[in-house]
Design a protein around this motif. Structure first.
Motif, PDB file in Angstrom:
ATOM      1  N   GLU A  48      -0.912  -0.832  41.442  1.00 22.67           N
ATOM      2  CA  GLU A  48       0.308  -1.281  42.102  1.00 22.67           C
ATOM      3  C   GLU A  48      -0.067  -2.004  43.396  1.00 22.67           C
ATOM      4  O   GLU A  48      -1.207  -1.906  43.871  1.00 22.67           O
ATOM      5  CB  GLU A  48       1.209  -0.083  42.412  1.00 22.67           C
ATOM      6  CG  GLU A  48       1.884   0.528  41.196  1.00 22.67           C
ATOM      7  CD  GLU A  48       3.124  -0.253  40.757  1.00 22.67           C
ATOM      8  OE1 GLU A  48       3.836  -0.778  41.645  1.00 22.67           O
ATOM      9  OE2 GLU A  48       3.384  -0.323  39.557  1.00 22.67           O
ATOM     10  N   ALA A 122      17.457  -3.439  40.068  1.00 25.66           N
ATOM     11  CA  ALA A 122      16.367  -2.573  40.506  1.00 25.66           C
ATOM     12  C   ALA A 122      15.316  -3.434  41.198  1.00 25.66           C
ATOM     13  O   ALA A 122      15.215  -4.635  40.951  1.00 25.66           O
ATOM     14  CB  ALA A 122      15.767  -1.823  39.328  1.00 25.66           C
ATOM     15  N   ARG A 123      14.556  -2.819  42.063  1.00 28.49           N
ATOM     16  CA  ARG A 123      13.524  -3.527  42.808  1.00 28.49           C
ATOM     17  C   ARG A 123      12.228  -2.722  42.813  1.00 28.49           C
ATOM     18  O   ARG A 123      12.246  -1.494  42.951  1.00 28.49           O
ATOM     19  CB  ARG A 123      13.969  -3.765  44.257  1.00 28.49           C
ATOM     20  CG  ARG A 123      15.155  -4.724  44.403  1.00 28.49           C
ATOM     21  CD  ARG A 123      14.727  -6.149  44.159  1.00 28.49           C
ATOM     22  NE  ARG A 123      15.829  -7.091  44.386  1.00 28.49           N
ATOM     23  CZ  ARG A 123      16.657  -7.519  43.427  1.00 28.49           C
ATOM     24  NH1 ARG A 123      16.511  -7.081  42.179  1.00 28.49           N
ATOM     25  NH2 ARG A 123      17.610  -8.385  43.720  1.00 28.49           N
ATOM     26  N   ALA A 124      11.129  -3.444  42.686  1.00 29.96           N
ATOM     27  CA  ALA A 124       9.814  -2.841  42.877  1.00 29.96           C
ATOM     28  C   ALA A 124       9.416  -2.985  44.337  1.00 29.96           C
ATOM     29  O   ALA A 124       9.578  -4.047  44.938  1.00 29.96           O
ATOM     30  CB  ALA A 124       8.785  -3.522  41.979  1.00 29.96           C
ATOM     31  N   TRP A 125       8.961  -1.913  44.924  1.00 29.09           N
ATOM     32  CA  TRP A 125       8.553  -1.855  46.323  1.00 29.09           C
ATOM     33  C   TRP A 125       9.603  -2.527  47.215  1.00 29.09           C
ATOM     34  O   TRP A 125       9.374  -3.549  47.853  1.00 29.09           O
ATOM     35  CB  TRP A 125       7.171  -2.494  46.514  1.00 29.09           C
ATOM     36  CG  TRP A 125       6.115  -1.714  45.804  1.00 29.09           C
ATOM     37  CD1 TRP A 125       5.533  -2.028  44.606  1.00 29.09           C
ATOM     38  CD2 TRP A 125       5.529  -0.474  46.210  1.00 29.09           C
ATOM     39  NE1 TRP A 125       4.626  -1.062  44.243  1.00 29.09           N
ATOM     40  CE2 TRP A 125       4.589  -0.104  45.217  1.00 29.09           C
ATOM     41  CE3 TRP A 125       5.698   0.359  47.319  1.00 29.09           C
ATOM     42  CZ2 TRP A 125       3.842   1.062  45.292  1.00 29.09           C
ATOM     43  CZ3 TRP A 125       4.946   1.525  47.404  1.00 29.09           C
ATOM     44  CH2 TRP A 125       4.029   1.866  46.401  1.00 29.09           C
ATOM     45  N   ARG A 162       9.859   2.192  43.716  1.00 34.26           N
ATOM     46  CA  ARG A 162      10.953   1.572  42.960  1.00 34.26           C
ATOM     47  C   ARG A 162      12.281   2.081  43.518  1.00 34.26           C
ATOM     48  O   ARG A 162      12.389   3.219  43.988  1.00 34.26           O
ATOM     49  CB  ARG A 162      10.891   1.925  41.462  1.00 34.26           C
ATOM     50  CG  ARG A 162       9.622   1.486  40.731  1.00 34.26           C
ATOM     51  CD  ARG A 162       9.547  -0.013  40.596  1.00 34.26           C
ATOM     52  NE  ARG A 162       8.437  -0.390  39.725  1.00 34.26           N
ATOM     53  CZ  ARG A 162       7.181  -0.573  40.140  1.00 34.26           C
ATOM     54  NH1 ARG A 162       6.870  -0.370  41.419  1.00 34.26           N
ATOM     55  NH2 ARG A 162       6.241  -0.942  39.278  1.00 34.26           N
ATOM     56  N   HIS A 178      15.493   6.390  43.704  1.00 36.67           N
ATOM     57  CA  HIS A 178      14.262   5.766  44.207  1.00 36.67           C
ATOM     58  C   HIS A 178      13.105   6.750  44.190  1.00 36.67           C
ATOM     59  O   HIS A 178      13.272   7.948  43.920  1.00 36.67           O
ATOM     60  CB  HIS A 178      14.486   5.208  45.620  1.00 36.67           C
ATOM     61  CG  HIS A 178      14.788   6.237  46.665  1.00 36.67           C
ATOM     62  ND1 HIS A 178      13.819   6.960  47.311  1.00 36.67           N
ATOM     63  CD2 HIS A 178      15.970   6.647  47.193  1.00 36.67           C
ATOM     64  CE1 HIS A 178      14.371   7.767  48.195  1.00 36.67           C
ATOM     65  NE2 HIS A 178      15.689   7.610  48.141  1.00 36.67           N
ATOM     66  N   ASP A 199       7.068   8.972  42.781  1.00 34.19           N
ATOM     67  CA  ASP A 199       6.843   7.543  42.552  1.00 34.19           C
ATOM     68  C   ASP A 199       6.427   7.256  41.108  1.00 34.19           C
ATOM     69  O   ASP A 199       6.862   6.262  40.512  1.00 34.19           O
ATOM     70  CB  ASP A 199       5.778   7.016  43.514  1.00 34.19           C
ATOM     71  CG  ASP A 199       6.368   6.538  44.829  1.00 34.19           C
ATOM     72  OD1 ASP A 199       7.492   5.986  44.817  1.00 34.19           O
ATOM     73  OD2 ASP A 199       5.713   6.699  45.873  1.00 34.19           O
ATOM     74  N   ILE A 203       8.691   4.719  38.719  1.00 34.47           N
ATOM     75  CA  ILE A 203       8.136   3.570  37.997  1.00 34.47           C
ATOM     76  C   ILE A 203       8.479   3.666  36.515  1.00 34.47           C
ATOM     77  O   ILE A 203       8.878   2.680  35.879  1.00 34.47           O
ATOM     78  CB  ILE A 203       6.611   3.498  38.207  1.00 34.47           C
ATOM     79  CG1 ILE A 203       6.298   3.149  39.671  1.00 34.47           C
ATOM     80  CG2 ILE A 203       5.970   2.491  37.261  1.00 34.47           C
ATOM     81  CD1 ILE A 203       4.834   3.270  40.033  1.00 34.47           C
ATOM     82  N   HIS A 206      12.251   3.002  36.008  1.00 41.10           N
ATOM     83  CA  HIS A 206      12.506   1.573  36.195  1.00 41.10           C
ATOM     84  C   HIS A 206      12.155   0.792  34.933  1.00 41.10           C
ATOM     85  O   HIS A 206      12.865  -0.149  34.552  1.00 41.10           O
ATOM     86  CB  HIS A 206      11.691   1.083  37.391  1.00 41.10           C
ATOM     87  CG  HIS A 206      11.757  -0.388  37.635  1.00 41.10           C
ATOM     88  ND1 HIS A 206      10.750  -1.248  37.258  1.00 41.10           N
ATOM     89  CD2 HIS A 206      12.712  -1.161  38.220  1.00 41.10           C
ATOM     90  CE1 HIS A 206      11.063  -2.477  37.602  1.00 41.10           C
ATOM     91  NE2 HIS A 206      12.246  -2.465  38.187  1.00 41.10           N
TER      92      HIS A 206
END
Length: 230
Positions: A48, A122-125, A162, A178, A199, A203, A206
């Motif tokens: 990641e 949704a968003r990564a980081w 996420r 999250h 986390d 992931i 997500h």
């Protein structure tokens, strides 16, 4: 001369001495068994943009590990997410008969939210943009307000790897599913309302959760009185 009286006195003293002997020490308690090994998917994540440490052994109860289970919500459509704050579980329905279950940290009293929402995106980081309501309680978070652009993504960001954004009637509820849940708080109601996963699990969720999924957060029936961590 050793008289009968002396003999009796010696016998009584010996008897009392025997009665006063300390008891035998109890047997040492057997050491507790070692914690069961965590599944490999809770190891460190190194592919990641930011490193994700392994979940420490013995901290997360096995029932809170990510796992496929019989679907407790057979009337819900596949793709629906149901959060039970009292049980500390998030279920993603995969079929009428099966679901993927995750351990989840949820909102404490006065911060908990329940209802039905839509997984809007949704968003990564993601960036953490602190709502004005939280800044009113925590003025030190003002540098990370919406107006200031929020907090940069990374290991210190409370949203973690996420974030799934929940909307109602086209409006942001300001609640998220999250990552970045500290393992010791998994399954507990201690946050400022958001639904927190490890986390590694955020992931995974997500990757599995469909865009536009229905999200149902069940109302808590537990006594009030817990304080939020953030």
């Amino acid at each position: 001369m050793f008289t009968r009286r002396a003999f009796l006195a010696t016998g009584v003293a010996s008897t009392l001495s025997a009665c006063l002997q300390p008891p035998e020490p109890p047997e040492a308690a057997a050491p507790p068994p070692p914690p069961p090994p965590l599944p490999a998917f809770y190891g460190a994540v190194t592919d990641e943009p930011f490193p994700i440490p392994a979940v420490p052994p013995g901290v997360v109860a096995p029932e809170l590990w990510r796992q496929g289970v019989a679907n407790p919500f057979p009337d819900e459509r596949p793709g629906t997410i149901i959060v039970d704050p009292d049980a500390g579980f998030l279920h993603l329905v995969t079929s009428r008969d099966s679901a993927m279950r995750y351990g989840a940290g949820t909102g404490a009293a006065a911060f908990a939210w329940s209802g039905t929402a839509r997984l809007q995106f949704a968003r990564a980081w993601p960036r953490w943009k602190v709502p004005d309501e939280m800044i009113a309680r925590r003025p030190e978070l003002a540098p990370y307000s919406v107006a200031n652009g929020g907090m940069d993504p990374g290991p210190g960001n409370p949203l973690g790897a996420r974030a799934l954004y929940l909307f109602q009637n086209g409006e942001d509820t300001l609640y998220r599913i999250h990552g970045a849940c500290e393992p010791e708080y998994l399954g507990k109601a201690v946050s400022s309302g958001c639904i927190r996963l490890l986390d590694q699990d955020a992931i995974d969720l997500h990757r599995r959760a469909p865009h536009g999924a229905t999200v149902r957060v069940l109302p808590s029936l537990l006594p009030k009185g817990l304080a939020a961590l953030y």
